[in-house]
Design a protein around this motif. Structure first.
Motif, PDB file in Angstrom:
ATOM      1  N   ASN A   1      -7.466   2.911   5.419  1.00 32.86           N
ATOM      2  CA  ASN A   1      -6.810   4.030   4.328  1.00 32.86           C
ATOM      3  C   ASN A   1      -6.447   5.205   5.001  1.00 32.86           C
ATOM      4  O   ASN A   1      -6.518   5.407   6.451  1.00 32.86           O
ATOM      5  N   ALA A   2      -5.776   5.938   4.476  1.00 33.69           N
ATOM      6  CA  ALA A   2      -5.044   7.296   5.058  1.00 33.69           C
ATOM      7  C   ALA A   2      -6.135   8.291   5.492  1.00 33.69           C
ATOM      8  O   ALA A   2      -5.920   8.755   6.713  1.00 33.69           O
ATOM      9  N   GLN A   3      -7.527   8.212   5.129  1.00 31.58           N
ATOM     10  CA  GLN A   3      -8.368   9.049   5.661  1.00 31.58           C
ATOM     11  C   GLN A   3      -8.926   8.474   7.065  1.00 31.58           C
ATOM     12  O   GLN A   3      -9.023   9.306   7.966  1.00 31.58           O
ATOM     13  N   ALA A   4      -9.077   7.171   7.194  1.00 34.09           N
ATOM     14  CA  ALA A   4      -9.431   6.656   8.327  1.00 34.09           C
ATOM     15  C   ALA A   4      -8.176   6.772   9.231  1.00 34.09           C
ATOM     16  O   ALA A   4      -8.553   6.795  10.411  1.00 34.09           O
TER      17      ALA A   4
ATOM     18  N   PRO B   1      -2.850  -1.465  -0.142  1.00 28.36           N
ATOM     19  CA  PRO B   1      -2.484  -3.007   0.588  1.00 28.36           C
ATOM     20  C   PRO B   1      -2.352  -4.140  -0.557  1.00 28.36           C
ATOM     21  O   PRO B   1      -2.912  -4.250  -1.607  1.00 28.36           O
ATOM     22  N   ILE B   2      -1.457  -4.986   0.075  1.00 32.16           N
ATOM     23  CA  ILE B   2      -1.041  -6.140  -0.656  1.00 32.16           C
ATOM     24  C   ILE B   2      -1.769  -7.317   0.007  1.00 32.16           C
ATOM     25  O   ILE B   2      -1.810  -7.417   1.052  1.00 32.16           O
ATOM     26  N   GLY B   3      -2.352  -8.128  -0.813  1.00 32.42           N
ATOM     27  CA  GLY B   3      -2.832  -9.576  -0.282  1.00 32.42           C
ATOM     28  C   GLY B   3      -1.926 -10.368   0.407  1.00 32.42           C
ATOM     29  O   GLY B   3      -0.639 -10.264  -0.165  1.00 32.42           O
TER      30      GLY B   3
ATOM     31  N   PHE C   1       0.954  -8.850   4.624  1.00 36.09           N
ATOM     32  CA  PHE C   1       1.420  -7.675   4.261  1.00 36.09           C
ATOM     33  C   PHE C   1       0.690  -6.503   4.670  1.00 36.09           C
ATOM     34  O   PHE C   1      -0.345  -6.624   4.656  1.00 36.09           O
ATOM     35  N   THR C   2       1.267  -5.656   5.537  1.00 34.51           N
ATOM     36  CA  THR C   2       0.442  -4.553   5.837  1.00 34.51           C
ATOM     37  C   THR C   2       1.222  -3.006   5.812  1.00 34.51           C
ATOM     38  O   THR C   2       2.502  -3.178   5.995  1.00 34.51           O
ATOM     39  N   ASN C   3       0.663  -2.005   5.802  1.00 28.11           N
ATOM     40  CA  ASN C   3       1.256  -0.876   5.797  1.00 28.11           C
ATOM     41  C   ASN C   3       1.427  -0.477   7.203  1.00 28.11           C
ATOM     42  O   ASN C   3       0.729  -0.671   8.130  1.00 28.11           O
TER      43      ASN C   3
ATOM     44  N   ASP D   1       0.280   0.188  12.819  1.00 26.34           N
ATOM     45  CA  ASP D   1      -0.243  -0.831  11.972  1.00 26.34           C
ATOM     46  C   ASP D   1      -1.431  -0.301  11.127  1.00 26.34           C
ATOM     47  O   ASP D   1      -2.506  -0.184  11.874  1.00 26.34           O
ATOM     48  N   CYS D   2      -1.344   0.023  10.099  1.00 28.14           N
ATOM     49  CA  CYS D   2      -2.640   0.402   9.246  1.00 28.14           C
ATOM     50  C   CYS D   2      -3.723  -0.629   8.983  1.00 28.14           C
ATOM     51  O   CYS D   2      -4.911  -0.354   8.640  1.00 28.14           O
TER      52      CYS D   2
END
Length: 175
Positions: free
Chosen positions: A145-148, A165-167, A122-124, A140-141
């Protein structure tokens, strides 16, 4: 339990197609994400790369270099016994506007066969459109994180929230 989670995610995708928070734009986003996912599974790297955010393509050395590197990476996965089976997507978040762009996030689920079983990662994903929602680019994140992500793409809105994030989920082959 894992099967229930996957079933829930699939139902969420179906629900998103019919009644998303962004109206008809949810269908446009998910249709284009689905085309990207199908290109990925079909190993059509040229089509896959066209959905990548232009900044990412530029950072990778241009479209031809990104296609070459993507192909090489997936050949390495295959050599290790990884076979990509399916890609599905969760519903998009509420679209935010920033610097003339529409932006939202959603979850991507990638099912793959690996030695010993099936793994679902799973990815954001961040979706960005600079033409009022007609065309969407995806980022693909991974573990960022949002800052990066804002360092990579400075135009990302501070109002754009990346879910935690979901493992991965692993289903061992029957013995």
């Amino acid at each position: 339990m894992r099967k229930i989670l996957l079933l829930f995610c699939m139902m969420a995708v179906i629900a998103a197609h019919s009644q998303g928070v962004n109206g008809a734009l949810d269908s446009v986003i998910l249709t284009q994400a689905d085309a990207m996912g199908k290109a990925f599974i079909a190993k059509d790297y040229s089509s896959f790369v066209k959905y990548s955010h232009p900044t990412v393509v530029q950072m990778m050395g241009g479209k031809a270099k990104m296609v070459e590197d993507t192909k090489k990476s997936f050949e390495e996965f295959e050599a290790e016994g990884v076979i990509f089976l399916n890609v599905t997507f969760g519903p998009p978040s509420k679209i935010v506007l920033a610097e003339g762009e529409m932006q939202c996030t959603f979850t991507e689920m990638i099912e793959m066969r690996i030695p010993g079983g099936k793994l679902t990662a799973f990815t954001n994903v961040i979706a960005v459109s600079n033409d009022n929602g007609a065309t969407w680019y995806f980022i693909d994140c991974s573990e960022n994180n949002a800052q990066a992500m804002r360092k990579l793409i400075p135009s990302l809105s501070p109002d754009l929230v990346l879910p935690e994030p979901i493992g991965p989920a692993f289903e061992e082959d029957p013995k």
